[in-house]
Design a protein around this motif. Sequence first.
Motif, PDB file in Angstrom:
ATOM      1  N   VAL A  23       0.884  -1.167   0.000  1.00  0.00           N
ATOM      2  CA  VAL A  23       0.000   0.000   0.000  1.00  0.00           C
ATOM      3  C   VAL A  23       0.917   1.210   0.000  1.00  0.00           C
ATOM      4  N   GLY A  24       0.817   2.003  -1.054  1.00  0.00           N
ATOM      5  CA  GLY A  24       1.738   3.132  -1.198  1.00  0.00           C
ATOM      6  C   GLY A  24       3.142   2.600  -1.421  1.00  0.00           C
ATOM      7  N   SER A  25       4.062   2.989  -0.550  1.00  0.00           N
ATOM      8  CA  SER A  25       5.445   2.540  -0.689  1.00  0.00           C
ATOM      9  C   SER A  25       5.821   1.465   0.328  1.00  0.00           C
ATOM     10  N   LYS A  26       4.850   1.043   1.150  1.00  0.00           N
ATOM     11  CA  LYS A  26       5.129   0.048   2.187  1.00  0.00           C
ATOM     12  C   LYS A  26       4.634  -1.331   1.797  1.00  0.00           C
ATOM     13  N   THR A  27       5.527  -2.312   1.881  1.00  0.00           N
ATOM     14  CA  THR A  27       5.160  -3.699   1.640  1.00  0.00           C
ATOM     15  C   THR A  27       5.285  -4.449   2.960  1.00  0.00           C
ATOM     16  N   LEU A  28       4.207  -5.091   3.368  1.00  0.00           N
ATOM     17  CA  LEU A  28       4.203  -5.850   4.617  1.00  0.00           C
ATOM     18  C   LEU A  28       3.600  -7.224   4.391  1.00  0.00           C
ATOM     19  N   ARG A  29       4.122  -8.204   5.091  1.00  0.00           N
ATOM     20  CA  ARG A  29       3.542  -9.542   5.108  1.00  0.00           C
ATOM     21  C   ARG A  29       2.277  -9.441   5.952  1.00  0.00           C
ATOM     22  N   THR A  30       1.159  -9.843   5.397  1.00  0.00           N
ATOM     23  CA  THR A  30      -0.133  -9.640   6.050  1.00  0.00           C
ATOM     24  C   THR A  30      -0.934 -10.932   6.063  1.00  0.00           C
ATOM     25  N   ALA A  31      -1.612 -11.173   7.168  1.00  0.00           N
ATOM     26  CA  ALA A  31      -2.488 -12.346   7.298  1.00  0.00           C
ATOM     27  C   ALA A  31      -3.912 -11.942   6.948  1.00  0.00           C
ATOM     28  N   PHE A  32      -4.532 -12.688   6.034  1.00  0.00           N
ATOM     29  CA  PHE A  32      -5.924 -12.472   5.663  1.00  0.00           C
ATOM     30  C   PHE A  32      -6.730 -13.704   6.051  1.00  0.00           C
ATOM     31  N   ARG A  54      -3.862  -4.349   9.976  1.00  0.00           N
ATOM     32  CA  ARG A  54      -3.046  -3.811   8.884  1.00  0.00           C
ATOM     33  C   ARG A  54      -2.825  -2.303   9.051  1.00  0.00           C
ATOM     34  N   ILE A  55      -3.845  -1.577   9.478  1.00  0.00           N
ATOM     35  CA  ILE A  55      -3.738  -0.124   9.654  1.00  0.00           C
ATOM     36  C   ILE A  55      -2.636   0.196  10.670  1.00  0.00           C
ATOM     37  N   HIS A  56      -2.638  -0.516  11.794  1.00  0.00           N
ATOM     38  CA  HIS A  56      -1.637  -0.252  12.838  1.00  0.00           C
ATOM     39  C   HIS A  56      -0.249  -0.723  12.417  1.00  0.00           C
ATOM     40  N   ALA A  57      -0.179  -1.869  11.749  1.00  0.00           N
ATOM     41  CA  ALA A  57       1.120  -2.368  11.291  1.00  0.00           C
ATOM     42  C   ALA A  57       1.741  -1.425  10.258  1.00  0.00           C
ATOM     43  N   ASN A  58       0.909  -0.782   9.465  1.00  0.00           N
ATOM     44  CA  ASN A  58       1.364   0.142   8.431  1.00  0.00           C
ATOM     45  C   ASN A  58       1.623   1.538   8.991  1.00  0.00           C
ATOM     46  N   GLU A  59       1.246   1.740  10.260  1.00  0.00           N
ATOM     47  CA  GLU A  59       1.395   3.033  10.935  1.00  0.00           C
ATOM     48  C   GLU A  59       0.746   4.161  10.138  1.00  0.00           C
ATOM     49  N   CYS A  60      -0.493   3.945   9.742  1.00  0.00           N
ATOM     50  CA  CYS A  60      -1.198   4.969   8.979  1.00  0.00           C
ATOM     51  C   CYS A  60      -2.508   5.336   9.661  1.00  0.00           C
TER      52      CYS A  60
END
Length: 166
Positions: free
Chosen positions: A124-133, A150-156
């Motif tokens: 999302v944007g410039s951040k790539t994170l391993r995410t559990a769905f 995801r919102i908190h992990a991405n700090e957004c």
Amino acid sequence: MVYTLSQSFKVEYTEYEEIEEEFVLNVAQLQLEDAKPADTVVFEKPSAIQMRFIRPLFIRALIEGRLVGRVMVDGGAMVNVMPTSFFKKLGKDEDELKPTDTIMTDFTRSGQQSRGALMTDITVGSKTLRTAFFVVDADSQYNLLLGRDRIHANECVPSTLHGKLF
């Protein structure tokens, strides 16, 4: 808790038709039978400009290098959700799901068993994170739902007012 009004309450609805892609006015009036005219309560539908700010926040993201539209950001959701239909579009197999006994409960308190959890990279944007769905059988208007995890992990910070993630 749900409160219901007795039959002694009278509700009148005034509806106007859609004109040039905008709803002109929808009004519901609640009037007590024995009330004076000054005691009438009027609920007005928000204007088209106000409606723009109460829409869900949809963004685009990259999942495994593929551009995905209709990614909904929901600060009220505890987890990230992927409908089974989108899981199949990604060409994934049930064997790739991590078994889980998680029961997903929606706002109506109806629950269903998750098919499993899928760990994948999402950008999302410039951040790539391993995410559990959590993959669930659901008819949805979105391809992915990003929750607080995801919102908190991405700090957004999601803003439906601005239609963006900050």
